[in-house]
Enzyme design. Structure first.
Site, mmCIF file in Angstrom:
data_model
loop_
_atom_site.group_PDB
_atom_site.id
_atom_site.type_symbol
_atom_site.label_atom_id
_atom_site.label_comp_id
_atom_site.label_asym_id
_atom_site.label_seq_id
_atom_site.Cartn_x
_atom_site.Cartn_y
_atom_site.Cartn_z
ATOM 1 C CG HIS A 18 -1.971 -1.062 1.185
ATOM 2 N ND1 HIS A 18 -3.041 -1.031 0.316
ATOM 3 C CD2 HIS A 18 -2.098 -2.222 1.875
ATOM 4 C CE1 HIS A 18 -3.802 -2.114 0.485
ATOM 5 N NE2 HIS A 18 -3.238 -2.856 1.423
ATOM 6 N NE ARG A 50 1.699 -5.353 3.179
ATOM 7 C CZ ARG A 50 0.570 -5.031 3.808
ATOM 8 N NH1 ARG A 50 -0.234 -5.996 4.263
ATOM 9 N NH2 ARG A 50 0.240 -3.761 4.012
ATOM 10 C CG ASP A 79 18.811 -11.299 -6.547
ATOM 11 O OD1 ASP A 79 18.893 -12.347 -5.866
ATOM 12 O OD2 ASP A 79 18.817 -11.298 -7.787
ATOM 13 C CD GLU A 127 -4.287 -9.602 3.367
ATOM 14 O OE1 GLU A 127 -4.429 -8.709 4.202
ATOM 15 O OE2 GLU A 127 -3.413 -9.537 2.479
ATOM 16 C CG ASP A 145 -7.153 -6.487 2.740
ATOM 17 O OD1 ASP A 145 -7.925 -5.837 2.012
ATOM 18 O OD2 ASP A 145 -5.951 -6.214 2.868
HETATM 19 C C1 3PY Z 1 -4.749 -6.110 6.767
HETATM 20 O O1 3PY Z 1 -5.184 -5.855 7.906
HETATM 21 O O2 3PY Z 1 -5.468 -6.350 5.796
HETATM 22 C C2 3PY Z 1 -3.309 -6.112 6.545
HETATM 23 O O3 3PY Z 1 -2.871 -6.432 5.477
HETATM 24 C C3 3PY Z 1 -2.385 -5.719 7.635
HETATM 25 O O4 3PY Z 1 -2.728 -6.077 8.809
HETATM 26 MG MG MG Z 2 -4.287 -6.579 3.989
#
Ligand code: 3PY
Ligand code: MG
Length: 264
Positions: A48, A73, A87, A152, A178
């Site tokens: 994000h 991430r 890398d 998620e 999510d």
């Molecule tokens: C979420 O809450 O969706 C995340 O990716 C991070 O906690």
């Molecule tokens: Mg998330």
């Protein structure tokens, strides 16, 4: 030199509690400040936040002198992007939106050199290998990479056992925001049905013998999730810390001006 050890992965295996922070400012200087703050791990967010391999590299370099582990991430499951992050020296990846075992299997292949995987080989170009200076980097790299999948979605929960059974998945991290959205509770990750699903997922992950993690900012809920089996937790994000502190500072001075009758 010998292969740098992944102490985050070692502590994960021992289920030692590790407390972390999400980092979205995408800036090496603020990363260095955070690296001095006492967290066990910091997540450089490329999902994000406006990060790319160049900005992640600068943040890895900034944090390198400090006793903190950096997780990265990526924005998606792209094996080419994952190769770049490995890398430049990321050893632990937290990959978002893993919904089924096939995706998890593809991610394992993306982080491993052949024959177990498809990671391309160019150790002389890789910071991770000290550009050829790490002895037998290619032989040991797979062992030090730590792959964490993010669960998620409803689908991810339904496929949780199959995802955890994939050899090479080291841990799973629940994304409450999510997950809540996927369950029909957009913006309501504290909704009881969502927290119950998180508790159940943490218990199920821990029961597989792999590590469970979650994002949680409320201390009593964090304690509860730890009791459910979470051994690595994210307790906030740098963007929120900065904004909340700034908003509070501005408003505290406005309030005191109002109280003292000052006219602006
Ligand atoms: C979420 O809450 O969706 C995340 O990716 C991070 O906690
Ligand atoms: Mg998330």
């Amino acid at each position: 030199m010998d292969m740098p050890k992944n102490s985050f992965k070692q502590r994960l295996r021992q289920r030692q509690m590790q407390v972390g922070l999400f980092v979205g400012l995408a800036n090496a200087y603020s990363m260095e400040i955070l690296a001095t703050a006492g967290f066990d791990w910091l997540l450089v967010d490329g999902e994000h936040a406006p990060n790319n391999p160049a900005s992640v590299l600068a943040q890895l370099q900034a944090a390198a002198p400090y006793p903190v582990q950096l997780l990265v991430r990526p924005v998606n499951h792209d094996a080419a992007l994952i190769k770049q992050y490995l890398d430049i020296g990321a050893q632990t990846l937290l990959v978002p939106m893993v919904d089924n075992a096939a995706q998890a299997q593809d991610l394992v292949r993306a982080v491993r050199y052949p024959p177990q995987g498809i990671r391309g080989v160019a150790t002389s170009l890789a910071r991770a290998a000290h550009w050829g200076g790490v002895k037998d980097y290619a032989m040991h790299a797979n062992d030090e990479i730590c792959l964490i999948v993010q669960i998620e979605s409803r689908q991810g929960l339904a496929n949780l056992d199959a995802i955890m059974a994939v050899d090479g998945v080291d841990a799973a991290f629940i994304g409450p925001a999510d997950l809540a959205a996927s369950m029909g509770y957009l913006g309501q990750s504290g909704q009881p049905e969502v927290t119950a699903a998180i508790e159940d997922a943490l218990r199920r992950i821990a029961a597989t013998g792999k590590a469970a993690g979650v994002f949680v900012t409320e201390p009593s809920l964090a304690k509860h999730y730890r009791e459910c089996g979470a051994s690595f937790i994210a307790v906030g994000g740098d963007t929120s810390l900065l904004r909340n502190a700034a908003v509070n500072l501005a408003s505290s001075f406005r309030d005191s001006e109002a109280e003292s009758g000052a006219v602006s």
